[in-house]
Design an enzyme around this catalytic site. Structure first.
Site, PDB file in Angstrom:
ATOM      1  N   PRO A 164       0.758  -1.250   0.000  1.00  0.00           N
ATOM      2  CA  PRO A 164       0.000   0.000   0.000  1.00  0.00           C
ATOM      3  C   PRO A 164       0.785   1.295   0.000  1.00  0.00           C
ATOM      4  CG  PRO A 164      -0.031  -0.953   2.194  1.00  0.00           C
ATOM      5  CD  PRO A 164       0.774  -1.882   1.328  1.00  0.00           C
ATOM      6  N   HIS A 165       2.088   1.262   0.325  1.00  0.00           N
ATOM      7  CA  HIS A 165       2.825   2.526   0.447  1.00  0.00           C
ATOM      8  C   HIS A 165       4.294   2.347   0.058  1.00  0.00           C
ATOM      9  CE1 HIS A 165      -0.571   3.745   3.004  1.00  0.00           C
ATOM     10  NE2 HIS A 165      -0.326   2.693   3.744  1.00  0.00           N
ATOM     11  N   TYR A 166       4.702   2.960  -1.025  1.00  0.00           N
ATOM     12  CA  TYR A 166       6.128   3.075  -1.356  1.00  0.00           C
ATOM     13  C   TYR A 166       6.843   1.723  -1.441  1.00  0.00           C
ATOM     14  CZ  TYR A 166       4.819   7.646   0.514  1.00  0.00           C
ATOM     15  OH  TYR A 166       4.156   8.811   0.796  1.00  0.00           O
TER      16      TYR A 166
END
Length: 222
Positions: free
Chosen positions: A120-122
């Protein structure tokens, strides 16, 4: 330790044709070479009542949530109720299941994501297979090429298993939790239901039902 496809993955939580394809191999990294062809084969069977076909070799479920400002290249399938968030970069050869999250600034390349996977993130996920409900914390990545550029070898309790591939990321089993800002080195295998501490540098094979605290400090959950 348990390294096979059947050891790591519940094949009922991916596309039927993908499950049939994976059953043809013993180890998951053996399946990496054919992901592009597999996606095209599956895509040609998908109903246009259920999937949009916005460009060559790209199929996106009509129930998927596709935010603006991302890039999706084929071959690629995005499954039902999956989210692709702003800034996502899907470079191609990405088979993404149902109820997944492909997050902001996340990059995918030559991967199979089973249902309910969250990156979900980076995150960078390349040449990897992530099992049902696997989750990668913010900033965690799969490194898929060795610094010496030699072929990747799977290291399993003193046994060296040749992959005959230059690019192999991580084989992550069902229900695995990878902590934030961790690096999974080329050829990492993580067994089902295991956890990796944040800011870890992981290599080799992590048994199922384990907690990876640091290299040479892996404890059983039970």
């Amino acid at each position: 330790m348990k390294l096979t496809i059947n050891d790591l993955y519940d094949l009922t939580h991916t596309y039927t044709l993908a499950a049939d394809y994976l059953k043809g191999f013993t180890y998951p990294w053996e399946a990496l070479a054919g992901i592009s062809e597999l996606i095209i084969k599956i895509g040609e069977t998908l109903s246009l009542d259920e999937y949009d076909h916005p460009s060559d070799d790209v199929w996106i479920s009509k129930t998927a949530k596709i935010y603006p400002n991302n890039y999706i290249a084929g071959p690629c399938i995005i499954g039902h109720k999956t989210e692709v968030r702003p800034g996502a970069f899907v470079r191609g050869s990405a088979l993404v299941g149902e109820n997944c999250v492909v997050g902001n600034s996340t990059e995918l390349k030559n991967v199979i994501l089973f249902d309910n996977v969250q990156v979900p993130h980076y995150n960078y996920v390349g040449d990897s297979i992530l099992g049902y409900k696997a989750h990668m914390g913010a900033g965690s990545i799969t490194s898929n090429v060795k610094s010496d550029k030699l072929l990747v070898v799977i290291k399993n309790e003193g046994e060296l298993i040749e992959t005959n591939r230059k690019k192999v990321g991580a084989m992550i089993g069902d229900n695995v939790e990878v902590g934030c800002n961790s690096v999974l080195n080329p050829g990492t295998v993580i067994g089902r239901n295991s956890n990796v501490y944040p800011v870890s540098c992981v290599r080799g094979v992590i048994p199922e039902n384990s907690i990876f605290k640091k290299q040479n400090e892996i404890v059983s959950k039970f």
